[in-house]
Every structure is written in structure tokens, then in C-alpha cells.
Design an enzyme around this catalytic site. Structure first.
Site, short mmCIF file in Angstrom:
data_model
loop_
_atom_site.label_atom_id
_atom_site.label_comp_id
_atom_site.label_asym_id
_atom_site.label_seq_id
_atom_site.Cartn_x
_atom_site.Cartn_y
_atom_site.Cartn_z
N ASP A 12 45.28 -25.12 20.23
CA ASP A 12 45.02 -24.26 19.05
C ASP A 12 46.04 -23.13 19.01
OD1 ASP A 12 42.97 -23.55 21.43
OD2 ASP A 12 43.78 -21.73 20.54
N ASP B 281 45.13 -19.90 18.88
CA ASP B 281 44.34 -18.70 19.15
C ASP B 281 43.93 -18.07 17.81
OD1 ASP B 281 43.06 -17.19 21.14
OD2 ASP B 281 44.56 -15.62 20.99
N1 ADE Z 1 42.82 -19.73 22.36
C1 ADE Z 1 42.37 -19.86 23.59
N2 ADE Z 1 42.10 -18.77 24.35
C2 ADE Z 1 41.67 -18.89 25.62
N3 ADE Z 1 41.45 -20.07 26.21
C3 ADE Z 1 41.71 -21.18 25.52
N4 ADE Z 1 41.61 -22.48 25.84
C4 ADE Z 1 41.98 -23.20 24.78
N5 ADE Z 1 42.33 -22.41 23.75
C5 ADE Z 1 42.16 -21.13 24.19
#
Ligand code: ADE
Ligand SMILES: CSC[C@H]1O[C@H](OP(=O)(O)O)[C@H](O)[C@@H]1O
Length: 295
Positions: free
Chosen positions: A212, A214
Site C-alpha cells: 500500500d 500508507d
Molecule cells: N502502511 C503500513 N504501515 C505500517 N505497517 C504496514 N504494513 C503494511 N502496510 C503498512
């Protein structure tokens, strides 16, 4: 004659990775540790004739959150199980527009922002300070890069992994701060794992699998567990392909680690033998027995 090591490859599977199918002669076994309970039993087996030991970081069924993982028991158990190196396979968010979901990053640096975890095997009664200047083993990184290239995986060599405490995801201000610091990916688990692997003199490498963006990217939704799970199910198959490609490369008998990961404690222990706490020294038998037994 110089020391010859027959590698035993430790694999720590993160979110979405709770088993390694295709492992031969497989058996799940409980490994006791003086540091408490590991996340789960360890899965022993072989891949292409190479001994492997797998631990699902959060336990089968993803029961244990990042802050409550017993990182010391996990690393100690893997050392007791005979592991000589550890490959960490982890889901991460991307902080870098050039690293879209689906990219595998062979991490080379960490920034540790965790604060609610036990971070060292060395306590009152036996103090040690290992170097973390280069927290990841370049020899393992080279093999992972070659294997990723060999199977046509979208990957990048090098990148900084920001380790946050969690379990909540970041605020937008935090996400932007970490981007301004030059961090590439963000996750919640690889510290203190990498610090403890170094103290246990285990070579350690991280494959950070982007799921992703974030919450900083103007064109993408903020991270949710649903979004992470969707991508990590796609990533998990490719992670297992990578493991199958890299294990035979790493399994050949070898000499000592050129970067010294397996001798990290040589110049690290400060407390002289006569001042050490015997109870702590006993607990350190797997992690530091190489040096403490001799003293
Ligand atoms: N955006 C994110 N922040 C922290 N841990 C994660 N693991 C997968 N995506 C994450
Ligand atoms: C399920 S998303 C957040 C979760 O996933 C990552 O874990 P791991 O490194 O074990 O794959 C991240 O660090 C969080 O713990």
C-alpha cells in the site's frame, strides 16, 4: 583450516505467510526458550536438500500483534534450532512513489521508532553493545537480488525501512515526516528483530513486500487492513517463489560471513567474566555461548 559452515536457513514469515508449502520432511515442533514463548511452533524441513526452519511471526492465525511479539524468544528459538541465517519476509507500506504495491524491496537500512519492546538479550549482569551500522547482511542481500532477478520479480536493492510501534497505522503528518527523512517503506516488526539477530550473531536480511501507499499519496486511498490483505495474498505466492529460488543458493557450505555478522559479539561484551550474573549467562547459552562458555 578455515571454518566451514553448513547453512540452515531461517525464514520468518510476516502477515500473509503462515506456512511454506513444498517444504519436504516437514514437522512442526515446539522449541523451548529461556526468553519465553515464541510466536508458534517452528516448522522444520528441507528445500532442495537444504535445511530450513520457518516461523510465522504472528503465529498461525495471526494472533500476536507487533508490540506483543516476543522477539527475543523468536530469535533465540531460531538460534537453538540451528539457524545460521534469517530471511525476514514482511508486508510494508510504501513511502516512495517509485515503489508501488507489488514491489519487493531488499532493505539495507532501518530507522527504529519503536518504544514498547524488549530490544536486547543483554541486561543487568552482562552488558553488550553490538554495531548496527549495517543492520542487514550484504551476502544475503546479494543472493536475494540474484534470485529475484532470476525469477523476474519486480524488486529493488536497497531502501530504508521505518519501523513504527503500531498497531494503529500512521497519521498523515508522520507519514510525510518519514518521507522527508528519506525512508522508503514502513512496517511494524523488523525492529527489534534485526537487532536481536545481530546480537545472536545471525546473518539477517529483509524482503519488504509493498502492499500500500500508507496515507501520504494524493491519488491513493489511505491504508486499510482489507487493502493490505488483498495485495499481500498476491505477494505471498511470489515470496514463496523467491524462497524456492534463493534457498539453494544459500544452502551451499560456506566460510564465515565476510561482513562479520556471525562474530558480532567479538568486541561487544563489556562486563568482565567475574562480574557477570550467572543466571543471565545461562539464559544467553544459545545467543552468546560461543563467547561466554569460553570465559
Ligand atoms: N502502511 C503500513 N504501515 C505500517 N505497517 C504496514 N504494513 C503494511 N502496510 C503498512
Ligand atoms: C496486516 S498489516 C500490518 C502488519 O503487517 C506487517 O507485519 P509483518 O512485518 O509481520 O509482515 C506490519 O509490520 C504490521 O505488523
Amino acid at each position: 583450516m578455515s571454518e566451514q559452515i553448513t547453512p540452515v536457513i531461517g525464514l520468518i514469515g510476516g502477515s500473509g505467510l503462515y506456512d511454506i508449502e513444498g517444504l519436504e520432511d516437514r514437522r512442526w515442533e515446539r522449541v523451548e526458550s529461556p526468553w519465553g514463548e515464541p510466536s508458534d511452533e517452528l516448522l522444520f524441513g528441507t528445500l532442495a536438500g537444504v535445511r530450513c526452519v520457518f516461523l510465522p511471526r504472528h503465529g498461525r492465525g495471526h494472533r500476536v500483534p507487533p508490540s506483543e511479539l516476543n522477539y527475543r524468544a523468536n530469535i533465540d528459538a531460531m538460534k537453538r534450532a540451528g539457524c545460521t541465517e534469517i530471511l525476514s519476509l514482511s508486508a510494508v507500506g510504501s513511502l516512495n512513489g517509485d515503489l508501488p504495491p507489488g514491489t519487493f524491496v531488499i532493505v539495507d537500512q532501518f530507522i527504529d521508532r519503536t518504544f514498547a519492546r524488549k530490544k536486547s538479550f543483554f541486561e543487568t549482569g552482562c552488558v553488550a553493545h553490538v554495531s548496527m551500522a549495517h543492520p542487514l547482511c550484504p551476502r544475503l542481500g546479494d543472493a536475494l537480488e540474484e534470485a529475484a532477478r532470476g525469477i523476474g520479480l519486480k524488486h529493488r536493492r536497497g531502501g530504508t525501512y521505518l519501523v513504527m510501534e503500531g498497531p494503529q497505522f500512521s497519521t498523515k503528518a508522520e507519514s510525510e515526516l518519514y518521507r522527508a527523512w528519506g525512508c522508503d517503506v514502513i512496517g511494524m516488526t523488523n525492529m527489534p528483530e534485526a537487532k536481536l539477530a545481530r546480537e545472536a550473531e545471525l546473518c539477517y536480511a529483509t524482503v519488504a513486500m509493498v502492499t500500500d501507499y500508507d496515507c501520504w499519496h494524493p491519488d491513493h486511498d489511505h491504508v486499510t487492513v482489507d487493502a493490505v490483505v488483498k495485495v499481500l495474498l498476491e505477494n505471498a505466492g511470489r515470496a514463496k517463489d523467491l524462497v524456492r529460488a534463493v534457498v539453494p543458493m544459500l544452502g551451499k557450505p560456506r566460510g564465515l560471513c565476510p561482513s562479520g555478522c556471525d562474530r558480532a559479539l567479538d568486541a561487544a561484551i563489556v562486563t568482565p567474566p567475574e562480574k557477570r550474573d550467572p543466571a543471565l549467562v545461562a539464559k544467553l547459552d544459545a545467543v552468546a555461548g560461543r563467547l561466554l562458555r569460553a570465559a
